[in-house]
Design a protein around this motif. Structure first.
Motif, PDB file in Angstrom:
ATOM      1  N   ARG A  96       0.824  -1.198  -0.055  1.00 21.01           N
ATOM      2  CA  ARG A  96       0.019  -0.219   0.213  1.00 21.01           C
ATOM      3  C   ARG A  96       0.812   1.265   0.032  1.00 21.01           C
ATOM      4  O   ARG A  96       0.420   2.093  -0.666  1.00 21.01           O
ATOM      5  N   ARG A  97       1.921   1.192   0.826  1.00 21.04           N
ATOM      6  CA  ARG A  97       2.701   2.403   1.009  1.00 21.04           C
ATOM      7  C   ARG A  97       3.449   2.773  -0.099  1.00 21.04           C
ATOM      8  O   ARG A  97       3.569   3.991  -0.655  1.00 21.04           O
ATOM      9  N   GLU A 100       2.019   3.693  -3.387  1.00 21.07           N
ATOM     10  CA  GLU A 100       1.275   4.804  -3.348  1.00 21.07           C
ATOM     11  C   GLU A 100      -0.186   4.721  -3.684  1.00 21.07           C
ATOM     12  O   GLU A 100      -0.913   5.164  -4.345  1.00 21.07           O
ATOM     13  N   VAL A 102      -3.166   5.367  -2.573  1.00 18.16           N
ATOM     14  CA  VAL A 102      -3.414   6.576  -1.599  1.00 18.16           C
ATOM     15  C   VAL A 102      -4.933   6.582  -1.104  1.00 18.16           C
ATOM     16  O   VAL A 102      -5.477   7.554  -0.137  1.00 18.16           O
ATOM     17  N   SER A 133      -3.174   7.147   3.131  1.00 18.02           N
ATOM     18  CA  SER A 133      -1.590   7.191   3.106  1.00 18.02           C
ATOM     19  C   SER A 133      -1.192   8.022   4.136  1.00 18.02           C
ATOM     20  O   SER A 133       0.182   7.953   4.386  1.00 18.02           O
ATOM     21  N   GLU A 134      -1.847   8.860   5.046  1.00 22.34           N
ATOM     22  CA  GLU A 134      -1.512   9.698   5.848  1.00 22.34           C
ATOM     23  C   GLU A 134      -2.564   9.705   7.011  1.00 22.34           C
ATOM     24  O   GLU A 134      -2.757   8.744   7.602  1.00 22.34           O
ATOM     25  N   ASN A 239      -8.191   8.665   7.409  1.00 18.42           N
ATOM     26  CA  ASN A 239      -7.697   7.272   7.436  1.00 18.42           C
ATOM     27  C   ASN A 239      -8.230   6.701   8.468  1.00 18.42           C
ATOM     28  O   ASN A 239      -8.977   5.527   8.312  1.00 18.42           O
ATOM     29  N   ASN A 265      -4.106   3.164  -6.716  1.00 17.92           N
ATOM     30  CA  ASN A 265      -3.181   4.121  -6.991  1.00 17.92           C
ATOM     31  C   ASN A 265      -3.740   5.082  -7.936  1.00 17.92           C
ATOM     32  O   ASN A 265      -4.018   4.673  -9.166  1.00 17.92           O
TER      33      ASN A 265
END
Length: 352
Positions: A96-97, A100, A102, A133-134, A239, A265
């Motif tokens: 996932r990271r 990307e 996201v 992602s964050e 998230n 992505n």
């Protein structure tokens, strides 16, 4: 003829049972259409792989995966072999990271023949667009001091870029659906990040004047998903909030075991990944009672991602028909085996 190259990672537990059933459905779809072909390449990366090699995937695993059109994942985890934080960060979260991915997209809808815990489900049908992602799951932070002075700091990182792309995706999706976007916030209690989220939502909605909007604090929104889920169309969330709301969505459907997910992505540099929400359930592996619907619905989402939305709609229609006919595994009140459910879906597809 279009060819889609798919990396297949069955993973652990029931992932190894339900992934082959998902592939059967995709092959049936290809047979029906005649103009598409799936080329599946399977990888044995899992906790069993870790037990042999000391890692969840080879060092060049991401390099191997990056040229596929998509990744079709089963389930990850077997705590009797590998601690969950190792298995997840070594495979699922690593993909996932670094690819990307996201956004995490999760639908929830009412199925006739599937008992919802809600007294009146009112045919709800909504999708949660989760920033992936964050936000609250940022790795920024740490622990300092010891004993009674010990401190843990977890920083929630929200960027304009990450927030905007999640919201834009939600609005674009709503234009294809019922034209409504709901924002999940908590700006009355979280001082910096949620007012930031709210301000960007206000900016983005100005770009889509034809889309109706609403904004609710996460606690109230969680309650509304139980009380009046039929009023929601597309929900966009951070998230953590998205993670919470999507589990509620699975619960009100009647089983989180049928819920699908897509890790998207957006820039086209790497493949997106499609996975059911359920875990690996090693306790029922090999008993032929695992529910394949989450994996098959995930295949439908992959078809949609490829632009094969008409075929994806047929897969969902077949799933709905099979559930309504009572062809279900024991976790949702039936007595059918895993393969019986997928075979019934394939048979229904051939008849459409």
């Amino acid at each position: 003829m279009k060819q889609y190259d798919i990396a297949v990672i069955p993973g652990d537990g029931i992932g190894k049972e339900v992934v082959p059933e998902g592939l059967k459905v995709l092959n049936t779809v290809a047979d029906i259409h005649g103009g598409i072909h799936f080329n599946f390449t399977e990888f044995p990366w899992s906790c069993d792989y870790y037990a042999k090699h000391g890692k969840m995937m080879p060092d060049d695993g991401l390099q191997t995966l990056k040229n596929f059109h998509a990744i079709f994942l089963g389930a990850v985890g077997n705590p009797s072999i590998v601690d969950d934080h190792i298995s997840l960060w070594g495979l699922l979260l690593k993909i996932r990271r670094e690819f990307e991915q996201v956004l995490n997209i999760r639908p929830a809808k009412y199925f006739k023949g599937l008992r919802s815990p809600l007294a009146n489900p009112n045919n709800f049908d909504f999708i949660v667009v989760r920033e992936n992602s964050e936000g609250e799951y940022s790795e920024v932070g740490g622990r300092i001091h010891k004993d009674e002075d010990e401190i843990a700091i977890q920083n929630a990182i929200f960027t304009r870029k990450g927030t905007e792309r999640a919201m834009r995706y939600a609005f674009e999706l709503a234009q294809k659906r019922r034209g409504h976007v709901t924002s999940a916030t908590k700006s009355n209690g979280i001082f910096h990040t949620m007012p930031f989220w709210d301000s960007i939502f206000k900016e983005i909605k100005e770009v889509y004047p034809n889309i109706e909007t609403a904004s609710y604090h996460i606690d109230a929104l969680s309650a509304f998903l139980v009380m009046k889920p039929q009023t929601f169309d597309v929900i966009v969330a951070s998230n953590l909030f998205g993670d919470i709301l999507t589990d509620i969505g699975g619960a009100i459907m009647g089983s989180i075991g049928i819920a699908p997910a897509a890790n998207i992505n957006l820039n086209g540099k790497y493949p997106s990944m499609f996975e059911p929400v359920h875990g690996s359930a090693p306790d029922i592996y090999g008993k032929e009672i695992a529910n394949p619907i989450g994996q098959i619905w995930t295949a439908k989402m992959m078809l949609d991602h490829f632009g094969e939305e008409e075929l994806g709609a047929k897969v969902l229609e077949a799933i709905e028909w099979v559930i309504e006919q009572g062809i279900k595994t024991s976790d949702i009140g039936g007595s059918s085996a895993t393969k019986q459910v997928s075979e019934a879906i394939c048979k229904r597809l051939l008849s459409l």
